[in-house]
Design a protein around this motif. Structure first.
Motif, PDB file in Angstrom:
ATOM      1  N   ASP A  34       0.152  -3.598   4.274  1.00 13.66           N
ATOM      2  CA  ASP A  34      -0.770  -2.463   4.359  1.00 13.66           C
ATOM      3  C   ASP A  34      -0.920  -2.049   5.822  1.00 13.66           C
ATOM      4  O   ASP A  34      -0.631  -2.828   6.730  1.00 13.66           O
ATOM      5  N   ASP A  35      -1.371  -0.796   6.043  1.00 18.77           N
ATOM      6  CA  ASP A  35      -1.604  -0.346   7.419  1.00 18.77           C
ATOM      7  C   ASP A  35      -3.075  -0.515   7.811  1.00 18.77           C
ATOM      8  O   ASP A  35      -3.443  -0.177   8.933  1.00 18.77           O
ATOM      9  N   ASP A  88       0.865  -1.171   0.000  1.00 23.66           N
ATOM     10  CA  ASP A  88       0.000   0.000   0.000  1.00 23.66           C
ATOM     11  C   ASP A  88       0.907   1.227   0.000  1.00 23.66           C
ATOM     12  O   ASP A  88       2.105   1.133   0.279  1.00 23.66           O
ATOM     13  N   ASP A 117      -0.125   5.123   1.123  1.00 21.91           N
ATOM     14  CA  ASP A 117      -0.271   6.083   2.230  1.00 21.91           C
ATOM     15  C   ASP A 117      -0.306   5.430   3.605  1.00 21.91           C
ATOM     16  O   ASP A 117      -1.059   4.476   3.835  1.00 21.91           O
ATOM     17  N   GLU A 118       0.519   5.946   4.492  1.00 22.46           N
ATOM     18  CA  GLU A 118       0.658   5.452   5.864  1.00 22.46           C
ATOM     19  C   GLU A 118       1.257   4.044   5.927  1.00 22.46           C
ATOM     20  O   GLU A 118       1.364   3.452   6.992  1.00 22.46           O
ATOM     21  N   THR A 119       1.637   3.503   4.757  1.00 17.69           N
ATOM     22  CA  THR A 119       2.372   2.234   4.753  1.00 17.69           C
ATOM     23  C   THR A 119       3.828   2.517   4.397  1.00 17.69           C
ATOM     24  O   THR A 119       4.742   2.194   5.162  1.00 17.69           O
TER      25      THR A 119
HETATM   26 MG    MG Z   1      -2.781   3.077   3.796  1.00 12.07          MG
END
Ligand code: MG
Length: 141
Positions: free
Chosen positions: A94-95, A8, A10-12
């Motif tokens: 992934d987050d 993933d 974003d934020e990953t």
């Molecule tokens: Mg994410």
């Protein structure tokens, strides 16, 4: 042929850096490039984001393109659940815990590696935990 794995965005892998009007960069997670370098020797890396194509392409241009020659955006796959079978990958990193919860229903949960979101309390406390989590599953030789 190398096994395919997906990340993933974003934020990953990190988070966008913006000024008051636009996106000016992407702040990578600690240890990100070193991990991607190691992984790409063993795996074919795919990027899978639920953001739109223009955003994904913009972020890829900040230095991630060489690791991810194949990428999927919301414009390609508009699905609220990331089904790893849909893009034929062995693992997804992934987050978003929700993906793993759904995967459980199909017996695929062991193929979803969920890491603490970038910027989260857990991430700030142990910034390199995600590298350990991923390496334990994907870099054991
Ligand atoms: Mg994410």
């Amino acid at each position: 042929m190398k096994p395919r794995i997906a990340f993933d965005l974003d934020e990953t892998l990190g988070a966008t850096i913006t000024d008051s009007t636009s996106i000016i960069g992407f702040c990578l997670r600690e240890g990100c490039i070193e991990l991607l370098e190691k992984l790409q020797k063993k795996y074919y890396l795919v990027l899978w984001s639920v953001s739109n194509r223009s955003y994904v392409d913009k972020i890829l241009s900040f230095g991630l393109k060489k690791y991810f020659r194949e990428s999927y955006s919301w414009d390609d796959i508009s699905s609220s659940w990331k089904n790893i079978r849909e893009i034929d990958v062995k693992f997804l990193i992934d987050d978003n815990e929700y993906y793993k919860e759904i995967a459980q229903q199909y017996g695929l949960d062991s193929q979803y590696i969920i890491i603490p979101p970038f910027g989260s309390h857990e991430y700030i406390k142990t910034p390199m935990l995600w590298v350990k989590q991923i390496a334990e599953i994907l870099l054991k030789s």
